[in-house]
Design an enzyme around this catalytic site. Sequence first.
Site, PDB file in Angstrom:
ATOM      1  N   HIS A  36      -5.710  -3.646  -1.551  1.00  0.00           N
ATOM      2  CA  HIS A  36      -5.536  -2.384  -2.733  1.00  0.00           C
ATOM      3  C   HIS A  36      -5.449  -3.603  -4.392  1.00  0.00           C
ATOM      4  CE1 HIS A  36      -4.465   0.476   0.132  1.00  0.00           C
ATOM      5  NE2 HIS A  36      -3.984  -0.316   0.874  1.00  0.00           N
ATOM      6  N   SER A  92       0.469  -1.473  -0.130  1.00  0.00           N
ATOM      7  CA  SER A  92      -0.135   0.322   0.019  1.00  0.00           C
ATOM      8  C   SER A  92       0.395   0.805  -0.206  1.00  0.00           C
ATOM      9  CB  SER A  92      -0.697   0.073   0.897  1.00  0.00           C
ATOM     10  OG  SER A  92      -0.574   0.191   2.153  1.00  0.00           O
ATOM     11  N   LYS A 101     -12.197   0.031  -0.451  1.00  0.00           N
ATOM     12  CA  LYS A 101     -10.552   0.965  -1.883  1.00  0.00           C
ATOM     13  C   LYS A 101     -11.921   0.773  -3.108  1.00  0.00           C
ATOM     14  CE  LYS A 101      -6.694   0.348   1.327  1.00  0.00           C
ATOM     15  NZ  LYS A 101      -8.186  -0.343   2.199  1.00  0.00           N
TER      16      LYS A 101
END
Length: 392
Positions: free
Chosen positions: A212, A184, A243
């Site tokens: 992610h 990340s 996300k």
Amino acid sequence: MAHDPLEWVHEEWTRWQAQGLTRECLTREGPQSGFSIQIAGRQLLNFGSNDYLGLAADERLIAAARDSLDRAGFGAGASPLVTGRGSLHAELEEALAAFEGCERTLLFPTGFAANAGTIPELVSRGDIVFSDAKNHASIVDGCRLSGAKVVVYRHVDMQHLADQLQEHRPVPGRKLIVTDGLFSMDGDLAPLPTIVELAEQAGAMVLVDEAHATGVFGEQGRGICEHFGVEERVTLRVGTLSKALGSAGGFVAGPAKLVEWLRNRARTYAFSTAMPEVLSAAVLAALEVVRTEPQRRVSLLQSAATLRSNLQRWGLDVGSSQSQIVPVLLGEASRTMEVAGQLREAGYFVPGIRPPSVPPGESLLRISLTVDHSPTDLESLATMLSNLLLPG
């Protein structure tokens, strides 16, 4: 005078300030947008969001969430093991299993809770977990909570991992390798083909956190495991709904017997109130967008490649990024925060990242792209960074 039991707070806070590590919690005004953010009355180009596919404020997710309120209300009331999961929770678990191409999935209140609850049910005292040095805090805490021996291998250093596995081969008990798929802060990828090969040789389980990468990588958008073609060789995958999928919550995907073990055993599932069903409704809409609009992730990764090329052309260090997360490595914490402040004054919101989020000496500007950033936005940011960071 009586001793102040909180005197330590002042002392620790003073030390924290002296190191330049204090943080200000900003107040965002208005809805979250994939490319802009309003803070203190100023509209800024937003390069700090993990809303990679621009779905957090998408009308389709909003409509799905609004409709679910009439059917399901809001609060869940209790743990799923007490009052049951909602029908939308069940529908989402089935939809996620179909999306992930696995037997079953399990929803958690957050991605952090998914890691913190899952790892202690895979290994415990007497077992060993091998963890990448730059794994997310939720993985680190999950490893600590497990009670297993934690062996930290150097970031994406496969020879070091191989050496550690060999050294601990005679040790009895279960073995687990755990890694982020997409890291990340550095934006680089775990070398999963090598990791699963080493795991098979050592008889170890593998857990990959796709937080992610879900919705962004892979032909179907399932993440780094799909990207490398190793899904069938990974024991469990952890994902987040907060996300690229534009909502909130976390999940675990894997074999039915293992997922049901977690449903019965994971403390962050059993002892947490279920996430509101409205969040599930939004994710169901997001999954349909991921399925029907693959050009979003294709365009996002193309934009990231363009930005990396532009920054490197200016001589800036973007590390080993291969994703929509593009760091500009500066090293020194105070310098990093100074540049982040200058960028904000110029109309760009780019978070400065410093310890403890990254190791000392590795502070960076974390540029996080979304599909809504235009080529002009990217060229403008690259030019601004070069003006601020390069001499002359």
